[in-house]
Motif scaffolding. Structure first.
Motif, mmCIF file in Angstrom:
data_model
loop_
_atom_site.group_PDB
_atom_site.id
_atom_site.type_symbol
_atom_site.label_atom_id
_atom_site.label_comp_id
_atom_site.label_asym_id
_atom_site.label_seq_id
_atom_site.Cartn_x
_atom_site.Cartn_y
_atom_site.Cartn_z
ATOM 1 N N LYS A 95 2.784 -16.889 7.264
ATOM 2 C CA LYS A 95 1.458 -16.620 7.818
ATOM 3 C C LYS A 95 0.736 -15.419 7.193
ATOM 4 C CE LYS A 95 -0.775 -15.701 12.225
ATOM 5 N NZ LYS A 95 -0.576 -15.459 13.639
ATOM 6 N N ARG A 96 1.459 -14.353 6.878
ATOM 7 C CA ARG A 96 0.816 -13.143 6.361
ATOM 8 C C ARG A 96 1.239 -12.774 4.942
ATOM 9 N NH1 ARG A 96 -0.188 -8.646 10.852
ATOM 10 N NH2 ARG A 96 -1.883 -8.245 9.414
ATOM 11 N N VAL A 97 1.982 -13.658 4.286
ATOM 12 C CA VAL A 97 2.455 -13.364 2.934
ATOM 13 C C VAL A 97 2.208 -14.568 2.031
ATOM 14 C CG1 VAL A 97 4.441 -12.707 1.501
ATOM 15 C CG2 VAL A 97 4.271 -11.859 3.854
ATOM 16 N N VAL A 98 1.523 -14.322 0.920
ATOM 17 C CA VAL A 98 1.342 -15.358 -0.095
ATOM 18 C C VAL A 98 1.711 -14.772 -1.452
ATOM 19 C CG1 VAL A 98 -0.518 -16.486 1.197
ATOM 20 C CG2 VAL A 98 -1.102 -14.869 -0.610
ATOM 21 N N MET A 99 1.785 -15.648 -2.426
ATOM 22 C CA MET A 99 1.979 -15.220 -3.807
ATOM 23 C C MET A 99 0.712 -15.561 -4.582
ATOM 24 S SD MET A 99 5.845 -16.394 -4.544
ATOM 25 C CE MET A 99 7.223 -15.415 -3.969
ATOM 26 N N ASP A 132 -8.128 -7.716 5.014
ATOM 27 C CA ASP A 132 -7.584 -6.539 4.328
ATOM 28 C C ASP A 132 -6.191 -6.890 3.829
ATOM 29 O OD1 ASP A 132 -9.584 -4.385 4.748
ATOM 30 O OD2 ASP A 132 -9.157 -4.792 6.862
ATOM 31 N N VAL A 133 -5.918 -6.553 2.561
ATOM 32 C CA VAL A 133 -4.634 -6.925 1.961
ATOM 33 C C VAL A 133 -4.053 -5.783 1.145
ATOM 34 C CG1 VAL A 133 -5.251 -9.380 1.834
ATOM 35 C CG2 VAL A 133 -5.696 -7.891 -0.135
ATOM 36 N N LYS A 134 -2.752 -5.895 0.887
ATOM 37 C CA LYS A 134 -2.063 -5.050 -0.083
ATOM 38 C C LYS A 134 -1.489 -5.973 -1.147
ATOM 39 C CE LYS A 134 -0.980 -0.948 2.486
ATOM 40 N NZ LYS A 134 -0.057 0.167 2.521
ATOM 41 N N VAL A 135 -1.478 -5.500 -2.394
ATOM 42 C CA VAL A 135 -1.059 -6.315 -3.529
ATOM 43 C C VAL A 135 0.132 -5.657 -4.214
ATOM 44 C CG1 VAL A 135 -1.808 -7.357 -5.711
ATOM 45 C CG2 VAL A 135 -3.481 -6.920 -3.907
ATOM 46 N N TRP A 136 1.107 -6.480 -4.614
ATOM 47 C CA TRP A 136 2.245 -5.977 -5.374
ATOM 48 C C TRP A 136 1.731 -5.401 -6.682
ATOM 49 C CZ3 TRP A 136 5.004 -6.587 -9.936
ATOM 50 C CH2 TRP A 136 6.322 -6.136 -9.912
ATOM 51 N N PHE A 137 2.255 -4.230 -7.036
ATOM 52 C CA PHE A 137 1.789 -3.501 -8.213
ATOM 53 C C PHE A 137 2.980 -3.184 -9.102
ATOM 54 C CE2 PHE A 137 -0.083 0.593 -9.958
ATOM 55 C CZ PHE A 137 -1.032 -0.045 -10.737
ATOM 56 N N ARG A 138 2.993 -3.775 -10.284
ATOM 57 C CA ARG A 138 4.114 -3.645 -11.214
ATOM 58 C C ARG A 138 4.455 -2.185 -11.511
ATOM 59 N NH1 ARG A 138 6.416 -7.033 -15.153
ATOM 60 N NH2 ARG A 138 4.909 -8.639 -14.647
ATOM 61 N N ASP A 139 3.449 -1.322 -11.578
ATOM 62 C CA ASP A 139 3.688 0.065 -11.962
ATOM 63 C C ASP A 139 4.621 0.802 -11.004
ATOM 64 O OD1 ASP A 139 1.830 -0.696 -13.809
ATOM 65 O OD2 ASP A 139 0.568 1.059 -13.586
ATOM 66 N N ASN A 140 4.618 0.436 -9.731
ATOM 67 C CA ASN A 140 5.546 1.090 -8.810
ATOM 68 C C ASN A 140 6.569 0.102 -8.245
ATOM 69 O OD1 ASN A 140 4.087 -0.296 -6.897
ATOM 70 N ND2 ASN A 140 3.482 1.504 -5.728
ATOM 71 N N GLU A 141 6.610 -1.098 -8.821
ATOM 72 C CA GLU A 141 7.578 -2.136 -8.445
ATOM 73 C C GLU A 141 7.597 -2.400 -6.952
ATOM 74 O OE1 GLU A 141 11.321 -1.082 -10.189
ATOM 75 O OE2 GLU A 141 10.595 -1.484 -12.197
ATOM 76 N N GLY A 142 6.443 -2.493 -6.362
ATOM 77 C CA GLY A 142 6.321 -2.793 -4.945
ATOM 78 C C GLY A 142 4.863 -2.916 -4.564
ATOM 79 N N LEU A 143 4.615 -3.062 -3.281
ATOM 80 C CA LEU A 143 3.235 -3.122 -2.827
ATOM 81 C C LEU A 143 2.550 -1.809 -3.137
ATOM 82 C CD1 LEU A 143 3.512 -4.880 0.629
ATOM 83 C CD2 LEU A 143 2.496 -5.788 -1.449
ATOM 84 N N ILE A 175 10.409 -9.262 1.540
ATOM 85 C CA ILE A 175 10.895 -7.874 1.548
ATOM 86 C C ILE A 175 9.778 -6.935 1.122
ATOM 87 C CG2 ILE A 175 12.448 -6.240 0.410
ATOM 88 C CD1 ILE A 175 14.551 -8.530 0.421
ATOM 89 N N ASP A 176 9.061 -7.290 0.041
ATOM 90 C CA ASP A 176 7.935 -6.456 -0.401
ATOM 91 C C ASP A 176 6.938 -6.234 0.725
ATOM 92 O OD1 ASP A 176 8.826 -6.170 -3.009
ATOM 93 O OD2 ASP A 176 7.548 -7.753 -3.820
ATOM 94 N N ALA A 177 6.652 -7.296 1.477
ATOM 95 C CA ALA A 177 5.632 -7.209 2.520
ATOM 96 C C ALA A 177 6.113 -6.477 3.760
ATOM 97 C CB ALA A 177 5.165 -8.615 2.899
ATOM 98 N N TYR A 178 7.288 -6.837 4.245
ATOM 99 C CA TYR A 178 7.715 -6.325 5.540
ATOM 100 C C TYR A 178 8.644 -5.124 5.485
ATOM 101 C CZ TYR A 178 5.519 -10.455 7.428
ATOM 102 O OH TYR A 178 4.603 -11.413 7.781
ATOM 103 N N VAL A 179 9.229 -4.852 4.334
ATOM 104 C CA VAL A 179 10.103 -3.687 4.175
ATOM 105 C C VAL A 179 9.651 -2.951 2.915
ATOM 106 C CG1 VAL A 179 12.497 -2.906 4.182
ATOM 107 C CG2 VAL A 179 11.948 -5.157 5.109
#
Length: 185
Positions: A95-99, A132-143, A175-179
């Protein structure tokens, strides 16, 4: 004589280039701006800066606030994204996580513009409406630490076959989204 040899060589090069098979480049080899990439990846034929896609889609394509594979997500124009951003939903995880599959977000080999496949996008909106969203960012290997406002999703194109990988990491996306603090930051 030199002129005749040069002409003959030019004819041979032309003949070889016509006869040689042309290899189609992978969508994921793309380096450039997000707009042409999103257009190629989604089949949605809108032009202009990313932030203008939402209004341009009105009356031409269906729009909404529910992610679907192949839909283009339109990030609003902000001080951090003065031209906005567009990306294509490659998978719905829950519901709250997509790729997403998109271009010109993270740096790869020190430069922006590269395509990234199956990147985690997390809905952090108060009403669970993808505003409102957060995006995975390669530079810090996480959201990334920033929250980005979103206008919504545009539906209706014919997505590219390379939109998603064969074995996307659903567990990693969750994991990226919830932890988000699993990397000790």
């Amino acid at each position: 004589m030199l002129r005749a040899a040069t002409s003959a060589l030019a004819l041979m090069v032309t003949a070889l280039s016509v006869a040689a098979p042309v290899r189609a480049r992978s969508l994921l080899d793309y380096v450039g701006q997000c707009v042409p990439f999103a257009r190629a990846a989604s089949g949605i034929q809108i032009f202009g800066d990313a932030w203008t896609w939402w209004s341009q889609a009105e009356g031409r394509y269906a729009r909404g606030h529910v992610p679907r594979p192949g839909a283009v997500i339109v990030f609003a124009r902000t001080s951090r994204l003065p031209l906005g951003h567009v990306a294509v939903v490659s998978r719905v995880v829950e519901k709250r996580v997509v790729m997403l599959t998109h271009a010109n977000w993270s740096r790869q080999n020190g430069e922006r513009g590269h395509a990234e496949q199956d990147v985690t996008l997390y809905d952090v909106s108060d009403r669970n409406d993808w505003s409102d969203v957060k995006v995975w960012f390669r530079d810090n290997e996480g959201l990334g630490g920033s929250t980005y406002p979103v206008n919504g999703f545009i539906y209706g194109g014919t997505p590219a076959r390379e939109l998603t990988g064969v074995a996307p990491d659903y567990v990693g996306a969750l994991i990226d989204a919830y932890v988000p603090d699993t990397k000790g930051r």
